[in-house]
Write an enzyme that holds these catalytic residues in place. Sequence first.
Site, short mmCIF file in Angstrom:
data_model
loop_
_atom_site.label_atom_id
_atom_site.label_comp_id
_atom_site.label_asym_id
_atom_site.label_seq_id
_atom_site.Cartn_x
_atom_site.Cartn_y
_atom_site.Cartn_z
N TYR A 198 7.21 -53.73 -11.28
CA TYR A 198 6.45 -54.91 -11.49
C TYR A 198 7.61 -55.72 -12.60
O TYR A 198 8.36 -55.07 -13.24
CB TYR A 198 5.25 -55.01 -11.83
N CYS A 199 7.57 -57.23 -12.49
CA CYS A 199 8.27 -57.90 -13.50
C CYS A 199 7.33 -58.97 -13.80
O CYS A 199 6.08 -59.33 -13.11
CB CYS A 199 9.63 -57.98 -12.92
N THR A 200 7.90 -60.07 -14.32
CA THR A 200 7.09 -61.40 -14.67
C THR A 200 6.67 -62.15 -13.68
O THR A 200 5.27 -62.20 -13.55
CB THR A 200 8.00 -62.15 -15.74
#
Length: 452
Positions: A198-200
């Site tokens: 996951y990331c922003t």
Amino acid sequence: MQLYNTLSAEERAELIDQAGKQRLTLSFYAYAKIQDPKQFRDNLFIEWNKLDALGRTYVAKEGINAQMSVPAENLEAFRETLEAYDFMKNIRLNVAVEHDDHSFLKLTVKVRDKIVADGLNDETFDVTNIGVHLKAKEFNQILEDPNTIVVDFRNHYESEIGHFKGAITPDVETFRESLPIINEQLKNHKEDKNLVMYCTGGIRCEKASAYFKHQGFKNVFQLEGGIINYAKQIQEEGLESKFIGKNFVFDNRLGERITEDVVAQCHQCGKPCDNHTNCANDGCHLLFIQCDECKAAMENCCSSDCLEITHLPLAEQVRLRSGKQVGNKVFRKGKSENLKFKHSGELSDIALAKAQETKDIRQKIKIKKVLLGKAEHYYVKAQVGLFIIENHELTLGDKILISGPTTGNETLVLEKMLVNGNESSVAKPGDKVTFEVPFRIRLSDKLFKITN
Ligand SMILES: [Zn+2]
Ligand SMILES: [Zn+2]
């Protein structure tokens, strides 16, 4: 040239307040083949400018990556400017859960080589062979699976204030550093584990998932729309949040609260705190976590050295800065030996405290005020300030605010003044005004009239 772009941050914030429109903070990206990024950039700028859209956008031959603040009433019109392009038909806009009208104060659209600096050579692997997209509910489910390894593909200073429970949070300052580290750490689990990332906002995972599939990982998953979109689904569907703390965002808010848990510490005193700030010394600008008490004591600086520098005359500060390479320090975000409580490596999943009610990030601008002019001189012995009026009128009895980086925010009621040397009850643009100021003010401090 857009009007906003020619003004100072304070003045832009002021204009946004005066317009009185509710704004939405949102982000989106799309990979595509863009023939002429320069032309694409110019077209977007013209269209968005008309809609009073603000924000920071990168365009490249490979696509678009945007973080924006758009008046709520223009959201559909804004969407239409995107859908005019085939590759952005039905594009997902990641709308933030917390809004602040000052999340962005100007519009920039820049042409870059890439929309994310990932350090990858896209020619060497199939960038379209990406991982399986998961929605919040599915993401929660896969996190329960003992065969799942979840990796945070953001930078360490982002993970520090909030992350998914149990996530691997590489101690990196840039996305490109994290790819080989993870590849090495997980090399024995390419086939038997779920690699979940996951990331922003989801964009970094688009490339990273393709890269890891190319590296031989069999089961690659990614959080669709990133933490921003996860937070929204959690709220809408009443799901449990497996993300704890705050989501770091790249606008003036610097963070969006997802749960009440505070998982980080003030880098100066160690108290539970998850508010990032930039050092007030312009020659430093270090990004670090600072509690309100330390902010007051250190005047928003990262170290006593920086504090001393901010007290020097501006010309002296500029002289100190010239010839010094601060770029590298800024790039290394939160890394500084002055910060005793800055940790690296694995992060705690345990909340250190519960957050107080959410505070406005640009609280000082929430006071309704209009900019009148600026300070030109301070007569120390007489405790008299000289100001130039540039806009509006100043009248006896006005409640005024004098504001600047060193002066802070000081208010007083105007009881007597001299206008161009003569006692008078009103001053107009162009006038030079002197009146008593019972505290020291600095050159170019701003003079405001408080209207509420
Ligand atoms: Zn502190
Ligand atoms: Zn500093």
